[in-house]
Motif scaffolding. Structure first.
Motif, PDB file in Angstrom:
ATOM      1  N   MET A 102     111.092   4.538  39.768  1.00 40.92           N
ATOM      2  CA  MET A 102     109.984   4.341  38.843  1.00 40.92           C
ATOM      3  C   MET A 102     110.344   3.237  37.857  1.00 40.92           C
ATOM      4  N   GLY A 103     109.491   2.239  37.718  1.00 41.92           N
ATOM      5  CA  GLY A 103     109.796   1.098  36.869  1.00 41.92           C
ATOM      6  C   GLY A 103     109.729   1.440  35.398  1.00 41.92           C
ATOM      7  N   GLN A 104     110.400   0.616  34.614  1.00 39.73           N
ATOM      8  CA  GLN A 104     110.465   0.827  33.172  1.00 39.73           C
ATOM      9  C   GLN A 104     109.076   0.738  32.541  1.00 39.73           C
ATOM     10  N   LYS A 105     108.184  -0.068  33.126  1.00 37.95           N
ATOM     11  CA  LYS A 105     106.875  -0.294  32.541  1.00 37.95           C
ATOM     12  C   LYS A 105     105.793   0.570  33.178  1.00 37.95           C
ATOM     13  N   SER A 106     106.158   1.640  33.898  1.00 37.18           N
ATOM     14  CA  SER A 106     105.160   2.435  34.614  1.00 37.18           C
ATOM     15  C   SER A 106     104.207   3.150  33.672  1.00 37.18           C
ATOM     16  N   LEU A 107     104.691   3.582  32.487  1.00 38.02           N
ATOM     17  CA  LEU A 107     103.833   4.139  31.459  1.00 38.02           C
ATOM     18  C   LEU A 107     103.679   3.067  30.385  1.00 38.02           C
ATOM     19  N   VAL A 108     102.457   2.582  30.196  1.00 43.64           N
ATOM     20  CA  VAL A 108     102.294   1.375  29.388  1.00 43.64           C
ATOM     21  C   VAL A 108     101.568   1.602  28.067  1.00 43.64           C
ATOM     22  N   TYR A 109     100.808   2.684  27.962  1.00 47.70           N
ATOM     23  CA  TYR A 109     100.039   2.878  26.736  1.00 47.70           C
ATOM     24  C   TYR A 109      99.695   4.357  26.585  1.00 47.70           C
ATOM     25  N   ALA A 110      99.712   4.854  25.338  1.00 48.76           N
ATOM     26  CA  ALA A 110      99.345   6.250  25.071  1.00 48.76           C
ATOM     27  C   ALA A 110      98.758   6.354  23.671  1.00 48.76           C
ATOM     28  N   PHE A 111      97.876   7.305  23.511  1.00 48.97           N
ATOM     29  CA  PHE A 111      97.339   7.556  22.172  1.00 48.97           C
ATOM     30  C   PHE A 111      96.941   9.017  22.023  1.00 48.97           C
ATOM     31  N   VAL A 112      96.801   9.426  20.759  1.00 50.32           N
ATOM     32  CA  VAL A 112      96.273  10.751  20.409  1.00 50.32           C
ATOM     33  C   VAL A 112      95.087  10.516  19.492  1.00 50.32           C
ATOM     34  N   ALA A 113      93.982  11.202  19.764  1.00 50.32           N
ATOM     35  CA  ALA A 113      92.777  10.999  18.969  1.00 50.32           C
ATOM     36  C   ALA A 113      92.165  12.343  18.566  1.00 50.32           C
ATOM     37  N   ARG A 114      91.441  12.318  17.469  1.00 49.24           N
ATOM     38  CA  ARG A 114      90.627  13.464  17.049  1.00 49.24           C
ATOM     39  C   ARG A 114      89.174  13.049  17.194  1.00 49.24           C
ATOM     40  N   GLY A 115      88.501  13.619  18.184  1.00 52.18           N
ATOM     41  CA  GLY A 115      87.161  13.140  18.494  1.00 52.18           C
ATOM     42  C   GLY A 115      87.238  11.711  18.997  1.00 52.18           C
ATOM     43  N   SER A 116      86.537  10.795  18.323  1.00 53.00           N
ATOM     44  CA  SER A 116      86.581   9.380  18.704  1.00 53.00           C
ATOM     45  C   SER A 116      87.474   8.564  17.772  1.00 53.00           C
ATOM     46  N   VAL A 117      88.282   9.247  16.939  1.00 51.33           N
ATOM     47  CA  VAL A 117      89.164   8.576  15.981  1.00 51.33           C
ATOM     48  C   VAL A 117      90.595   8.589  16.513  1.00 51.33           C
ATOM     49  N   VAL A 118      91.127   7.431  16.845  1.00 51.24           N
ATOM     50  CA  VAL A 118      92.506   7.332  17.313  1.00 51.24           C
ATOM     51  C   VAL A 118      93.441   7.510  16.121  1.00 51.24           C
ATOM     52  N   LEU A 119      94.311   8.514  16.198  1.00 53.33           N
ATOM     53  CA  LEU A 119      95.221   8.812  15.091  1.00 53.33           C
ATOM     54  C   LEU A 119      96.567   8.116  15.240  1.00 53.33           C
ATOM     55  N   ALA A 120      97.050   8.038  16.478  1.00 56.14           N
ATOM     56  CA  ALA A 120      98.356   7.414  16.730  1.00 56.14           C
ATOM     57  C   ALA A 120      98.357   6.822  18.130  1.00 56.14           C
ATOM     58  N   GLU A 121      99.038   5.695  18.302  1.00 55.16           N
ATOM     59  CA  GLU A 121      99.110   5.077  19.620  1.00 55.16           C
ATOM     60  C   GLU A 121     100.419   4.308  19.773  1.00 55.16           C
ATOM     61  N   TYR A 122     100.745   4.071  21.044  1.00 59.86           N
ATOM     62  CA  TYR A 122     101.952   3.297  21.341  1.00 59.86           C
ATOM     63  C   TYR A 122     101.686   2.428  22.565  1.00 59.86           C
ATOM     64  N   LYS A 123     102.109   1.155  22.500  1.00 59.58           N
ATOM     65  CA  LYS A 123     101.934   0.217  23.606  1.00 59.58           C
ATOM     66  C   LYS A 123     103.275  -0.344  24.020  1.00 59.58           C
ATOM     67  N   GLU A 124     103.527  -0.335  25.325  1.00 60.96           N
ATOM     68  CA  GLU A 124     104.729  -0.975  25.849  1.00 60.96           C
ATOM     69  C   GLU A 124     104.597  -2.491  25.760  1.00 60.96           C
ATOM     70  N   PHE A 125     103.360  -2.982  25.881  1.00 57.24           N
ATOM     71  CA  PHE A 125     103.108  -4.413  25.726  1.00 57.24           C
ATOM     72  C   PHE A 125     101.683  -4.582  25.212  1.00 57.24           C
ATOM     73  N   CYS A 126     101.386  -5.752  24.694  1.00 58.22           N
ATOM     74  CA  CYS A 126     100.076  -6.002  24.109  1.00 58.22           C
ATOM     75  C   CYS A 126      99.008  -6.006  25.194  1.00 58.22           C
ATOM     76  N   GLY A 127      97.871  -5.441  24.863  1.00 61.77           N
ATOM     77  CA  GLY A 127      96.759  -5.406  25.804  1.00 61.77           C
ATOM     78  C   GLY A 127      95.618  -4.598  25.237  1.00 61.77           C
TER      79      GLY A 127
END
Length: 219
Positions: free
Chosen positions: A1-26
């Motif tokens: 499994m490549g290092q970049k296989s998981l590239v983006y994740a977030f947690v939201a409340r309803g439609s409000v994103v509370l926290a996110e993380y990106k492996e690269f910009c996009g």
């Protein structure tokens, strides 16, 4: 499994994103996708531009991870469950309820990255855990099906149960009626007994007086 296989994740409340993380910009159009989600607990996935968008909606919060299609179906499922449990334990009844948009990114993006790295570094453990969860879900499904069958049979035995309850109620009514009748009959019966006793006492007095009178006359 490549290092970049998981590239983006977030947690939201309803439609409000509370926290996110990106492996690269996009731009992953997270807000647009959130507006299409329902508020009910659910899991679903769709593919776009060589990536898989995986969502888990639970108790008002939405957890998302974007992975490369080569990552496989088990990795994002386990990742989302790990993030959900971790986020709820930290923020579920506190900051998570009132926090404004992106206010938790600074303090929680490192945890999102940590969960990503764990899933990347432990593929065998992830697969085993996914199989266990799948087995648990299967057992839960069987249990729910059996409960539904029992409830269906319950509808069929409802009539004899109702009859039994009716008989029990009728017996109670008879006992109550008997008690009321005994109470009503108590006074007339007592009155008759008193009259009879009065007559007996009167007869005894008459006999006693007669005997006394005869005795005095003999003197």
């Amino acid at each position: 499994m490549g290092q970049k296989s998981l590239v983006y994740a977030f947690v939201a409340r309803g439609s409000v994103v509370l926290a996110e993380y990106k492996e690269f910009c996009g731009n992953f159009n997270s807000i647009e996708n959130l507006q299409k989600l329902t508020s009910t607990n659910n899991k679903f996935t769709y593919n776009c531009d060589g990536h898989t968008f995986n969502y888990l909606v639970h108790n008002g919060f939405t957890y998302c991870v974007v992975v490369d299609e080569s990552a496989g179906g088990q990795v994002p499922i386990v990742f989302l469950e790990r993030v959900k449990d971790d986020f709820v334990s930290k923020y579920g009844s506190g900051k998570g309820v009132t926090a404004p948009a992106n206010s938790l990114t600074k303090e929680y993006e490192s945890k999102l990255k940590e969960h990503m790295q764990y899933c990347i570094d432990h593929p065998e453990e992830i697969n085993k855990l996914a199989k266990v969860k799948a087995r648990v879900s299967e057992v839960e499904g069987v249990m729910i099906e059996n409960i539904e069958k029992v409830l269906d049979r319950g509808e069929k035995i409802e009539l004899p149960v109702d009859k039994s309850e009716d008989l029990h109620q009728q017996a109670q009514d008879l006992r109550t009626a008997g008690t009321q009748i005994r109470r009503k009959m108590w006074f007339p019966n007592t009155k008759i007994i008193l009259i009879v006793l009065g007559i007996l006492i009167a007869l005894i007095l008459i006999i006693v007086l007669s005997v006394c009178s005869g005795y005095n006359c003999a003197k």
